[in-house]
Design a protein around this motif. Structure first.
Motif, short mmCIF file in Angstrom:
data_model
loop_
_atom_site.label_atom_id
_atom_site.label_comp_id
_atom_site.label_asym_id
_atom_site.label_seq_id
_atom_site.Cartn_x
_atom_site.Cartn_y
_atom_site.Cartn_z
N ARG A 138 5.32 -9.28 5.56
CA ARG A 138 3.86 -9.33 5.67
C ARG A 138 3.38 -10.78 5.80
O ARG A 138 2.36 -11.05 6.44
N MET A 168 0.87 3.83 3.00
CA MET A 168 1.16 3.35 4.34
C MET A 168 2.66 3.22 4.55
O MET A 168 3.42 2.96 3.60
N TYR A 173 0.85 -1.19 0.00
CA TYR A 173 0.00 0.00 0.00
C TYR A 173 0.89 1.24 0.00
O TYR A 173 1.63 1.48 0.97
N PHE A 177 -1.16 -4.44 8.59
CA PHE A 177 -2.50 -4.20 8.07
C PHE A 177 -3.41 -5.41 8.18
O PHE A 177 -4.54 -5.33 8.67
N ARG A 204 -4.43 -6.10 11.76
CA ARG A 204 -5.36 -5.10 12.29
C ARG A 204 -6.76 -5.31 11.72
O ARG A 204 -7.77 -5.18 12.44
N MET A 205 -6.85 -5.65 10.44
CA MET A 205 -8.16 -5.87 9.83
C MET A 205 -8.87 -7.09 10.42
O MET A 205 -10.10 -7.16 10.44
N GLN A 224 2.95 -0.06 8.91
CA GLN A 224 1.51 -0.17 8.66
C GLN A 224 1.22 -1.25 7.63
O GLN A 224 0.22 -1.97 7.75
N ASN A 225 2.10 -1.38 6.62
CA ASN A 225 1.93 -2.46 5.64
C ASN A 225 2.05 -3.82 6.31
O ASN A 225 1.29 -4.74 6.01
#
Length: 357
Positions: free
Chosen positions: A146, A90, A87, A98, A101-102, A94-95
């Motif tokens: 990620r 971000m 993203y 993400f 968090r979602m 934050q990447n």
């Protein structure tokens, strides 16, 4: 962690079948690489394990649980794609966080996972940057991170290094090997690059047209290919192949090579007149008189790479032949050389391409 098992797995798109009954056992903690030419089905097979493609027939099991009808998010896998798909608005942190968090993962646990992934991948100084401020190698690390934060049982890699330049590919190969050593998690990796396969894999699965040609450790495939396809695909430069005809009694005449002959134990099973293919790797070709069969070679291209030189030329029969140069290291295009094939290093393949032992 978990192993992956495929039993008679098939995939068809309409009336066209692309995966033809694949059986495979990937052991817990093993690094297995799917390799083969474009269109061989390696990415389709990986996507079936991930749940991104339906299984037409057969079973896919992860950790002993059949997952044919299990959603991708619930299979315990994490996939790293060829494209980074970060993203852009971000930060790296934050990447990485993400997805967690979602899914409503607790904040403390999310921060722990992000910090752990950043430490493993050595990207802690990058956590505050956005993707546009990262190099290609750094972006690929974030994409791998990620996947790490999900703490999967199985990592799936779909040609993750294809977008990197040559130097970064080498660096990232080392990083992925180190990552596997540190995490000890099952990893399945798809590539068309046999160098990546040879350097990363515990075992390699060689695919052609949706079928498994051979499974084995890298050097086992290199030294003991089951057929001409595997022999030609594993190794760089590829194995040389020369047309031959049996004279009986284990002797072969190389077709169109001015009567050149060689005796091979493997040729004992060939009837006189039966055709076969002789294989010899570039690094096993010797200088004139040092082997059992001498051949003239006209050099077309000479690649001098420093520590290694390769000569690309054609035999008298017009067959392409590559030599890893030793004494002829200073050869140039247009030179005429005599090379020699040692019988102890030669391979023999029958008319159907199967290796003869």
């Amino acid at each position: 962690m978990a192993g992956v098992t495929l039993r008679s797995v098939r995939k068809a798109f309409g009336s066209v079948e692309t995966i033809h009954g694949v059986d495979l056992d990937v052991r817990d903690g093993e690094f297995v690489v799917f390799v083969g030419p474009s269109g061989c089905g390696k990415s389709t097979l990986l996507r079936m394990i991930a749940g991104l493609e339906d299984v037409t027939a057969g079973e896919v099991a992860i950790g002993g649980r059949v997952v044919n009808d299990v959603e991708p998010a619930d299979r315990g896998t994490a996939m790293v794609f060829q494209s980074y798909a970060l993203y852009p608005h971000m930060t790296v942190a934050q990447n990485l966080s993400f997805g967690l968090r979602m899914n409503g993962n607790p904040r403390e646990d999310t921060e722990r996972r992000v910090a752990q992934a950043a430490r493993i991948l050595q990207i802690e100084p990058l956590l505050g940057r956005r993707p546009r401020a990262l190099s290609g190698g750094q972006r690929q690390r974030v994409a791998i991170g990620r996947a790490i934060v999900r703490e999967p049982e199985v990592f799936l890699f779909d040609e993750p290094l294809s977008n990197l330049d040559a130097e970064l590919r080498v660096q990232m190969r080392v990083e992925i090997a180190r990552l596997h050593g540190e995490l000890g998690t099952t990893m399945i990796y798809v590539t068309h690059d046999q160098t990546e396969a040879m350097t990363l894999a515990d075992r390699i699965v060689v695919l052609r047209a949706g079928r498994v040609e051979q499974i084995g450790r890298p050097l086992d495939l290199y030294d003991h290919p089951v057929n001409q396809f595997v022999a030609g695909f594993i190794g760089s430069p590829r194995m040389n192949f020369l047309a031959a005809e049996s004279l009986g009694g284990g002797r072969l005449r190389l077709t169109g090579q001015g009567g050149a002959e060689i005796a091979l134990p493997a040729a004992q099973g060939l009837a006189p007149g039966q055709r076969a293919t002789l294989g010899i790797r570039p690094e096993h070709v010797l200088g004139a008189g040092q082997g059992e069969c001498d051949l003239p070679l006209v050099v077309d291209v000479a690649e001098h790479l420093g520590a290694t030189s390769y000569l690309y030329g054609n035999t008298k029969a017009g067959e392409p032949l590559v030599v890893q140069a030793g004494a002829a290291r200073g050869a140039h295009a247009g030179d005429r050389l005599t090379i020699s094939i040692p019988a102890a290093r030669a391979y023999l393949f029958d008319p159907d391409g199967r290796r003869m032992t």
